[in-house]
Write a protein that holds these residues in place. Sequence first.
Motif, PDB file in Angstrom:
ATOM      1  N   ASP A 185      30.506 -18.169  88.714  1.00 55.42           N
ATOM      2  CA  ASP A 185      30.909 -16.943  88.027  1.00 55.42           C
ATOM      3  C   ASP A 185      29.884 -16.625  86.945  1.00 55.42           C
ATOM      4  OD1 ASP A 185      33.718 -15.964  85.932  1.00 55.42           O
ATOM      5  OD2 ASP A 185      32.384 -14.795  87.188  1.00 55.42           O
ATOM      6  N   ALA A 186      29.040 -15.620  87.167  1.00 53.23           N
ATOM      7  CA  ALA A 186      27.979 -15.297  86.226  1.00 53.23           C
ATOM      8  C   ALA A 186      28.560 -14.730  84.944  1.00 53.23           C
ATOM      9  CB  ALA A 186      27.036 -14.275  86.870  1.00 53.23           C
ATOM     10  N   ARG A 187      28.019 -15.195  83.810  1.00 53.83           N
ATOM     11  CA  ARG A 187      28.471 -14.680  82.533  1.00 53.83           C
ATOM     12  C   ARG A 187      27.358 -14.786  81.510  1.00 53.83           C
ATOM     13  NH1 ARG A 187      33.439 -18.333  80.845  1.00 53.83           N
ATOM     14  NH2 ARG A 187      33.998 -17.933  82.997  1.00 53.83           N
ATOM     15  N   VAL A 188      27.482 -14.002  80.450  1.00 52.57           N
ATOM     16  CA  VAL A 188      26.561 -14.082  79.326  1.00 52.57           C
ATOM     17  C   VAL A 188      27.074 -15.177  78.387  1.00 52.57           C
ATOM     18  CG1 VAL A 188      25.612 -12.841  77.357  1.00 52.57           C
ATOM     19  CG2 VAL A 188      25.985 -11.633  79.516  1.00 52.57           C
ATOM     20  N   THR A 189      26.195 -16.091  78.033  1.00 57.08           N
ATOM     21  CA  THR A 189      26.587 -17.227  77.196  1.00 57.08           C
ATOM     22  C   THR A 189      25.924 -17.117  75.837  1.00 57.08           C
ATOM     23  OG1 THR A 189      26.746 -18.624  79.167  1.00 57.08           O
ATOM     24  CG2 THR A 189      26.647 -19.735  77.040  1.00 57.08           C
ATOM     25  N   GLN A 190      26.739 -17.213  74.784  1.00 62.06           N
ATOM     26  CA  GLN A 190      26.216 -17.158  73.423  1.00 62.06           C
ATOM     27  C   GLN A 190      26.527 -18.451  72.681  1.00 62.06           C
ATOM     28  OE1 GLN A 190      27.775 -12.706  72.685  1.00 62.06           O
ATOM     29  NE2 GLN A 190      26.501 -13.473  70.991  1.00 62.06           N
ATOM     30  N   THR A 191      25.554 -18.912  71.907  1.00 64.59           N
ATOM     31  CA  THR A 191      25.754 -20.078  71.050  1.00 64.59           C
ATOM     32  C   THR A 191      25.131 -19.834  69.682  1.00 64.59           C
ATOM     33  OG1 THR A 191      23.708 -21.085  71.907  1.00 64.59           O
ATOM     34  CG2 THR A 191      25.791 -21.750  72.951  1.00 64.59           C
ATOM     35  N   PRO A 192      25.739 -20.368  68.601  1.00 65.26           N
ATOM     36  CA  PRO A 192      27.050 -21.006  68.599  1.00 65.26           C
ATOM     37  C   PRO A 192      28.166 -19.965  68.669  1.00 65.26           C
ATOM     38  CG  PRO A 192      26.221 -20.857  66.377  1.00 65.26           C
ATOM     39  CD  PRO A 192      25.144 -20.293  67.254  1.00 65.26           C
ATOM     40  N   ARG A 193      29.385 -20.377  68.854  1.00 63.58           N
ATOM     41  CA  ARG A 193      30.514 -19.436  68.836  1.00 63.58           C
ATOM     42  C   ARG A 193      30.897 -19.088  67.406  1.00 63.58           C
ATOM     43  NH1 ARG A 193      34.194 -18.773  72.659  1.00 63.58           N
ATOM     44  NH2 ARG A 193      34.673 -16.994  71.307  1.00 63.58           N
ATOM     45  N   HIS A 194      30.738 -20.062  66.518  1.00 64.01           N
ATOM     46  CA  HIS A 194      31.041 -19.857  65.099  1.00 64.01           C
ATOM     47  C   HIS A 194      29.921 -20.475  64.278  1.00 64.01           C
ATOM     48  CE1 HIS A 194      35.227 -18.766  66.069  1.00 64.01           C
ATOM     49  NE2 HIS A 194      35.139 -19.696  66.979  1.00 64.01           N
ATOM     50  N   LYS A 195      29.607 -19.801  63.145  1.00 65.18           N
ATOM     51  CA  LYS A 195      28.593 -20.343  62.240  1.00 65.18           C
ATOM     52  C   LYS A 195      28.965 -19.959  60.822  1.00 65.18           C
ATOM     53  CE  LYS A 195      24.499 -21.969  61.034  1.00 65.18           C
ATOM     54  NZ  LYS A 195      24.127 -23.405  61.211  1.00 65.18           N
ATOM     55  N   VAL A 196      29.060 -20.980  59.966  1.00 64.07           N
ATOM     56  CA  VAL A 196      29.264 -20.753  58.540  1.00 64.07           C
ATOM     57  C   VAL A 196      28.018 -21.261  57.843  1.00 64.07           C
ATOM     58  CG1 VAL A 196      30.688 -21.216  56.524  1.00 64.07           C
ATOM     59  CG2 VAL A 196      31.762 -21.049  58.780  1.00 64.07           C
ATOM     60  N   THR A 197      27.432 -20.439  57.010  1.00 65.19           N
ATOM     61  CA  THR A 197      26.196 -20.833  56.342  1.00 65.19           C
ATOM     62  C   THR A 197      26.189 -20.307  54.925  1.00 65.19           C
ATOM     63  OG1 THR A 197      23.787 -20.905  56.599  1.00 65.19           O
ATOM     64  CG2 THR A 197      24.855 -18.795  57.005  1.00 65.19           C
ATOM     65  N   GLU A 198      25.337 -20.884  54.120  1.00 62.79           N
ATOM     66  CA  GLU A 198      25.224 -20.429  52.742  1.00 62.79           C
ATOM     67  C   GLU A 198      24.201 -19.309  52.632  1.00 62.79           C
ATOM     68  OE1 GLU A 198      26.463 -24.455  50.266  1.00 62.79           O
ATOM     69  OE2 GLU A 198      24.369 -23.793  50.305  1.00 62.79           O
ATOM     70  N   MET A 199      24.439 -18.441  51.704  1.00 63.55           N
ATOM     71  CA  MET A 199      23.517 -17.336  51.440  1.00 63.55           C
ATOM     72  C   MET A 199      22.098 -17.879  51.246  1.00 63.55           C
ATOM     73  SD  MET A 199      23.895 -14.514  48.416  1.00 63.55           S
ATOM     74  CE  MET A 199      23.826 -15.742  47.137  1.00 63.55           C
ATOM     75  N   GLY A 200      21.142 -17.212  51.866  1.00 64.87           N
ATOM     76  CA  GLY A 200      19.754 -17.620  51.737  1.00 64.87           C
ATOM     77  C   GLY A 200      19.261 -18.493  52.872  1.00 64.87           C
ATOM     78  N   GLN A 201      20.182 -19.049  53.649  1.00 61.74           N
ATOM     79  CA  GLN A 201      19.795 -19.907  54.765  1.00 61.74           C
ATOM     80  C   GLN A 201      19.396 -19.069  55.974  1.00 61.74           C
ATOM     81  OE1 GLN A 201      19.659 -23.453  54.656  1.00 61.74           O
ATOM     82  NE2 GLN A 201      19.797 -22.833  52.505  1.00 61.74           N
ATOM     83  N   GLU A 202      18.600 -19.696  56.846  1.00 64.92           N
ATOM     84  CA  GLU A 202      18.213 -19.044  58.102  1.00 64.92           C
ATOM     85  C   GLU A 202      19.297 -19.279  59.144  1.00 64.92           C
ATOM     86  OE1 GLU A 202      14.085 -19.433  59.684  1.00 64.92           O
ATOM     87  OE2 GLU A 202      15.073 -20.244  61.462  1.00 64.92           O
ATOM     88  N   VAL A 203      19.569 -18.247  59.916  1.00 65.54           N
ATOM     89  CA  VAL A 203      20.555 -18.335  60.999  1.00 65.54           C
ATOM     90  C   VAL A 203      19.889 -17.898  62.293  1.00 65.54           C
ATOM     91  CG1 VAL A 203      22.701 -17.392  61.907  1.00 65.54           C
ATOM     92  CG2 VAL A 203      22.483 -17.834  59.451  1.00 65.54           C
ATOM     93  N   THR A 204      20.066 -18.676  63.334  1.00 70.28           N
ATOM     94  CA  THR A 204      19.568 -18.296  64.662  1.00 70.28           C
ATOM     95  C   THR A 204      20.720 -18.277  65.647  1.00 70.28           C
ATOM     96  OG1 THR A 204      17.372 -19.224  64.252  1.00 70.28           O
ATOM     97  CG2 THR A 204      17.987 -18.842  66.544  1.00 70.28           C
ATOM     98  N   MET A 205      20.890 -17.162  66.318  1.00 66.63           N
ATOM     99  CA  MET A 205      21.906 -17.002  67.362  1.00 66.63           C
ATOM    100  C   MET A 205      21.196 -16.895  68.707  1.00 66.63           C
ATOM    101  SD  MET A 205      24.438 -14.385  65.351  1.00 66.63           S
ATOM    102  CE  MET A 205      23.220 -13.800  64.178  1.00 66.63           C
ATOM    103  N   ARG A 206      21.770 -17.543  69.710  1.00 67.59           N
ATOM    104  CA  ARG A 206      21.123 -17.597  71.022  1.00 67.59           C
ATOM    105  C   ARG A 206      21.995 -16.968  72.097  1.00 67.59           C
ATOM    106  NH1 ARG A 206      19.508 -21.957  68.169  1.00 67.59           N
ATOM    107  NH2 ARG A 206      17.262 -22.394  68.178  1.00 67.59           N
ATOM    108  N   CYS A 207      21.325 -16.451  73.109  1.00 69.64           N
ATOM    109  CA  CYS A 207      22.029 -15.770  74.198  1.00 69.64           C
ATOM    110  C   CYS A 207      21.329 -16.081  75.512  1.00 69.64           C
ATOM    111  CB  CYS A 207      22.019 -14.264  73.947  1.00 69.64           C
ATOM    112  SG  CYS A 207      22.545 -13.247  75.347  1.00 69.64           S
TER     113      CYS A 207
END
Lengths: 112, 113
Positions: free
Chosen positions: B1-23
């Motif tokens: 079953d083909a689907r679009v996968t995203q990671t992470p599902r949840h992310k909590v970070t502090e202001m000023g930090q780098e965040v990377t979301m993947r798909c």
Amino acid sequence: DQQVKQNSPSLSVQEGRISILNCDYTNSMFDYFLWYKKYPAEGPTFLISISSIKDKNEDGRFTVFLNKSAKHLSLHIVPSQPGDSAVYFCAAKNSGTYKYIFGTGTRLKVLA
Amino acid sequence: DARVTQTPRHKVTEMGQEVTMRCQPILGHNTVFWYRQTMMQGLELLAYFRNRAPLDDSGMPKDRFSAEMPDATLATLKIQPSEPRDSAVYFCASGNIPVTEAFFGQGTRLTVV
């Protein structure tokens, strides 16, 4: 500037009755329109679409109507079922591009 | 079953930090979108790619956001530095536009504190 507008943030309908969700747009270059449904904690899922060369498209309980002169489209759900309770987004694509512009959504609640 | 996968599902970070979301888009799809869901704006288009080439990123704050597609199986959205106003749900979608509609992933809920 919101090119696709859903002016009703919420709608409640009794089970078995008709639900009508509305969407207005400002860009006359839009050539394709879609409706998506979204449940909590899930991504939007495609529901139904219509090309600008048509004024109606029907799929089971779902019918989309397009009025180009009024720049208005609507989604009719009949009969409404409790499982239809979700947020509904309309979206439009500009001719010559591949991107979809979405509205702000309408939360539909179907009461049993 | 083909689907679009995203990671992470949840992310909590502090202001000023780098965040990377993947798909991971659906294999064979030629168009990949990044959207952000907010209460006021609904689903905002941040950027999209056609055959891995960026076509439009006018929806992104350029000073802190960047989107890339290093190969056909991976799209990334990066925020550096992150701010509390970036807190939202970020969706990736892919499709064979205009032949098919866009299919959405389940989203990444980002909270910046």
